[in-house]
Design a protein around this motif. Structure first.
Motif, PDB file in Angstrom:
ATOM      1  N   LEU A   1       0.811  -1.214   0.000  1.00 37.55           N
ATOM      2  CA  LEU A   1       0.000   0.000   0.000  1.00 37.55           C
ATOM      3  C   LEU A   1       0.850   1.271   0.000  1.00 37.55           C
ATOM      4  N   GLN A   2       2.045   1.217   0.582  1.00 40.98           N
ATOM      5  CA  GLN A   2       2.861   2.415   0.751  1.00 40.98           C
ATOM      6  C   GLN A   2       3.348   3.007  -0.574  1.00 40.98           C
ATOM      7  N   TRP A   3       3.329   2.224  -1.641  1.00 42.41           N
ATOM      8  CA  TRP A   3       3.724   2.765  -2.944  1.00 42.41           C
ATOM      9  C   TRP A   3       2.829   3.922  -3.368  1.00 42.41           C
ATOM     10  N   TRP A   4       1.594   3.919  -2.910  1.00 40.92           N
ATOM     11  CA  TRP A   4       0.653   4.956  -3.324  1.00 40.92           C
ATOM     12  C   TRP A   4       1.009   6.325  -2.760  1.00 40.92           C
ATOM     13  N   SER A   5       1.971   6.397  -1.850  1.00 43.32           N
ATOM     14  CA  SER A   5       2.444   7.701  -1.360  1.00 43.32           C
ATOM     15  C   SER A   5       3.021   8.547  -2.492  1.00 43.32           C
ATOM     16  N   LEU A   6       3.456   7.900  -3.554  1.00 43.91           N
ATOM     17  CA  LEU A   6       4.008   8.621  -4.706  1.00 43.91           C
ATOM     18  C   LEU A   6       2.952   9.478  -5.405  1.00 43.91           C
ATOM     19  N   LEU A   7       1.685   9.231  -5.109  1.00 47.69           N
ATOM     20  CA  LEU A   7       0.629  10.088  -5.674  1.00 47.69           C
ATOM     21  C   LEU A   7       0.753  11.529  -5.206  1.00 47.69           C
ATOM     22  N   ALA A   8       1.469  11.741  -4.109  1.00 46.07           N
ATOM     23  CA  ALA A   8       1.636  13.102  -3.592  1.00 46.07           C
ATOM     24  C   ALA A   8       2.647  13.906  -4.398  1.00 46.07           C
ATOM     25  N   ILE A   9       3.524  13.250  -5.121  1.00 48.82           N
ATOM     26  CA  ILE A   9       4.612  13.940  -5.816  1.00 48.82           C
ATOM     27  C   ILE A   9       4.118  14.958  -6.846  1.00 48.82           C
ATOM     28  N   PRO A  10       3.133  14.626  -7.702  1.00 50.74           N
ATOM     29  CA  PRO A  10       2.646  15.658  -8.637  1.00 50.74           C
ATOM     30  C   PRO A  10       2.123  16.909  -7.937  1.00 50.74           C
ATOM     31  N   PHE A  11       1.469  16.732  -6.798  1.00 48.44           N
ATOM     32  CA  PHE A  11       0.976  17.892  -6.048  1.00 48.44           C
ATOM     33  C   PHE A  11       2.144  18.718  -5.514  1.00 48.44           C
ATOM     34  N   LEU A  12       3.157  18.047  -4.978  1.00 48.86           N
ATOM     35  CA  LEU A  12       4.324  18.765  -4.468  1.00 48.86           C
ATOM     36  C   LEU A  12       5.087  19.458  -5.589  1.00 48.86           C
ATOM     37  N   ALA A  13       5.115  18.838  -6.756  1.00 53.45           N
ATOM     38  CA  ALA A  13       5.808  19.448  -7.901  1.00 53.45           C
ATOM     39  C   ALA A  13       5.144  20.757  -8.312  1.00 53.45           C
ATOM     40  N   LEU A  14       3.840  20.872  -8.040  1.00 56.17           N
ATOM     41  CA  LEU A  14       3.098  22.091  -8.391  1.00 56.17           C
ATOM     42  C   LEU A  14       3.162  23.168  -7.311  1.00 56.17           C
ATOM     43  N   TYR A  15       3.838  22.894  -6.215  1.00 57.35           N
ATOM     44  CA  TYR A  15       3.953  23.874  -5.127  1.00 57.35           C
ATOM     45  C   TYR A  15       4.687  25.118  -5.630  1.00 57.35           C
ATOM     46  N   ASN A  16       4.058  26.273  -5.440  1.00 55.77           N
ATOM     47  CA  ASN A  16       4.636  27.510  -5.978  1.00 55.77           C
ATOM     48  C   ASN A  16       5.381  28.345  -4.938  1.00 55.77           C
ATOM     49  N   GLY A  17       5.512  27.817  -3.723  1.00 51.95           N
ATOM     50  CA  GLY A  17       6.264  28.525  -2.703  1.00 51.95           C
ATOM     51  C   GLY A  17       5.493  29.617  -1.992  1.00 51.95           C
ATOM     52  N   LYS A  18       4.248  29.831  -2.372  1.00 52.74           N
ATOM     53  CA  LYS A  18       3.414  30.856  -1.744  1.00 52.74           C
ATOM     54  C   LYS A  18       2.600  30.267  -0.598  1.00 52.74           C
ATOM     55  N   ARG A  19       2.358  31.084   0.426  1.00 53.17           N
ATOM     56  CA  ARG A  19       1.573  30.615   1.561  1.00 53.17           C
ATOM     57  C   ARG A  19       0.089  30.559   1.238  1.00 53.17           C
ATOM     58  N   GLY A  20      -0.410  31.528   0.507  1.00 55.39           N
ATOM     59  CA  GLY A  20      -1.841  31.658   0.273  1.00 55.39           C
ATOM     60  C   GLY A  20      -2.388  32.833   1.054  1.00 55.39           C
ATOM     61  N   LYS A  21      -3.567  33.294   0.707  1.00 56.20           N
ATOM     62  CA  LYS A  21      -4.126  34.503   1.286  1.00 56.20           C
ATOM     63  C   LYS A  21      -4.579  34.312   2.741  1.00 56.20           C
ATOM     64  N   THR A  22      -5.115  33.153   3.055  1.00 51.82           N
ATOM     65  CA  THR A  22      -5.659  32.904   4.393  1.00 51.82           C
ATOM     66  C   THR A  22      -4.600  32.299   5.299  1.00 51.82           C
ATOM     67  N   LYS A  23      -4.540  32.761   6.529  1.00 55.97           N
ATOM     68  CA  LYS A  23      -3.596  32.187   7.487  1.00 55.97           C
ATOM     69  C   LYS A  23      -4.134  30.855   8.007  1.00 55.97           C
ATOM     70  N   MET A  24      -3.409  29.775   7.665  1.00 56.80           N
ATOM     71  CA  MET A  24      -3.797  28.441   8.106  1.00 56.80           C
ATOM     72  C   MET A  24      -2.628  27.782   8.843  1.00 56.80           C
ATOM     73  N   LYS A  25      -1.792  28.604   9.470  1.00 57.55           N
ATOM     74  CA  LYS A  25      -0.542  28.118  10.034  1.00 57.55           C
ATOM     75  C   LYS A  25      -0.720  26.937  10.976  1.00 57.55           C
ATOM     76  N   TYR A  26      -1.718  27.026  11.866  1.00 56.44           N
ATOM     77  CA  TYR A  26      -1.875  25.987  12.872  1.00 56.44           C
ATOM     78  C   TYR A  26      -3.138  25.150  12.660  1.00 56.44           C
TER      79      TYR A  26
END
Length: 243
Positions: free
Chosen positions: A194-219
């Motif tokens: 089952l752990q192989w499916w963790s690789l599904l997260a990689i496309p999402f991480l590849a699209l990370y633009n380094g921005k936090r976003g408008k709403t504060k969701m820190k915690y």
């Protein structure tokens, strides 16, 4: 004339955390209510790599390291106490895993910092020794219990590797390699494919633009994590009582 900078294409920190939270809920819903329906657990594998990546980002950009670690560790301790009282279990949740990862990051960072004073280096070495003892030594003393750390050594290692990589490409690339290594480990040693499916997260991480976003969701995640578990376990217990 000043020009307005357009937001970069991709997913913000906030958007990635929302994706991870949805994935986490699906995973736990499948675990508690639909254990024979694989799609819930498959989609649930997306959550951990994203949260681990964001822990590394939090370590890099926080203005108060002590507060960042203290908040996550304190919530982790409270959750573990409640979990032990409710379930009589010594299993260590993801907040403990991430607390150990943060300690490791700060300790290694301290050792690599050329201007760090002698006692600072001693403190860093002691911190690493604490993490090593918690991960590798303590389980041997508690081998007759269900003591374990959520995602184990792999869960600690992923944020550490991401933190020390020099660029987004390197971060995502090394995260991918670590998830592949983890998949091989669980397939060949445990085995849990089952752990192989963790690789599904990689496309999402590849699209990370380094921005936090408008709403504060820190915690938000650190509150959401125990809250959703309390709700889901409460529903599961209610269903059992009504049977």
């Amino acid at each position: 004339m000043d020009t307005v900078q357009k937001p970069r294409f991709g997913l913000t920190n906030n958007q990635l955390k929302i994706i991870a939270m949805v994935s986490m809920v699906l995973d736990h819903v499948g675990l508690l209510f639909f254990p024979d329906v694989a799609i819930f657990r498959i989609l649930g594998r997306i959550a951990f790599p994203i949260f681990a990546y964001m822990i590394a980002e939090g370590c890099r950009y926080t203005k108060n390291r002590a507060k960042y670690l203290g908040m996550i560790a304190a919530m982790g301790v409270v959750f573990q106490v409640v979990y032990f009282v409710a379930m009589q279990s010594l299993y260590q949740g993801i907040l403990v895993t991430f607390s150990l990862a943060i300690i490791t990051i700060y300790a290694i960072d301290g050792l690599l910092h050329a201007k760090r004073k002698f006692w600072g280096r001693v403190a860093a070495i002691l911190a690493l020794a604490f993490v090593a003892a918690f991960v590798f030594v303590l389980p041997s003393f508690l081998k007759d219990t269900d003591f374990d750390i959520d995602y184990g050594f792999w869960g600690i290692l992923l944020p550490v590797i991401v933190y020390f990589m020099p660029s987004h490409v390197w971060k995502v690339g090394c995260a991918s390699l670590l998830l592949i290594a983890r998949g091989l480990y669980y397939t060949l040693i445990v085995p849990i494919a089952l752990q192989w499916w963790s690789l599904l997260a990689i496309p999402f991480l590849a699209l990370y633009n380094g921005k936090r976003g408008k709403t504060k969701m820190k915690y938000m995640f650190y509150i959401f994590y125990p809250a959703h578990l309390v709700i889901l376990y409460g529903i599961a217990m209610l269903i059992e009582l009504l049977k």
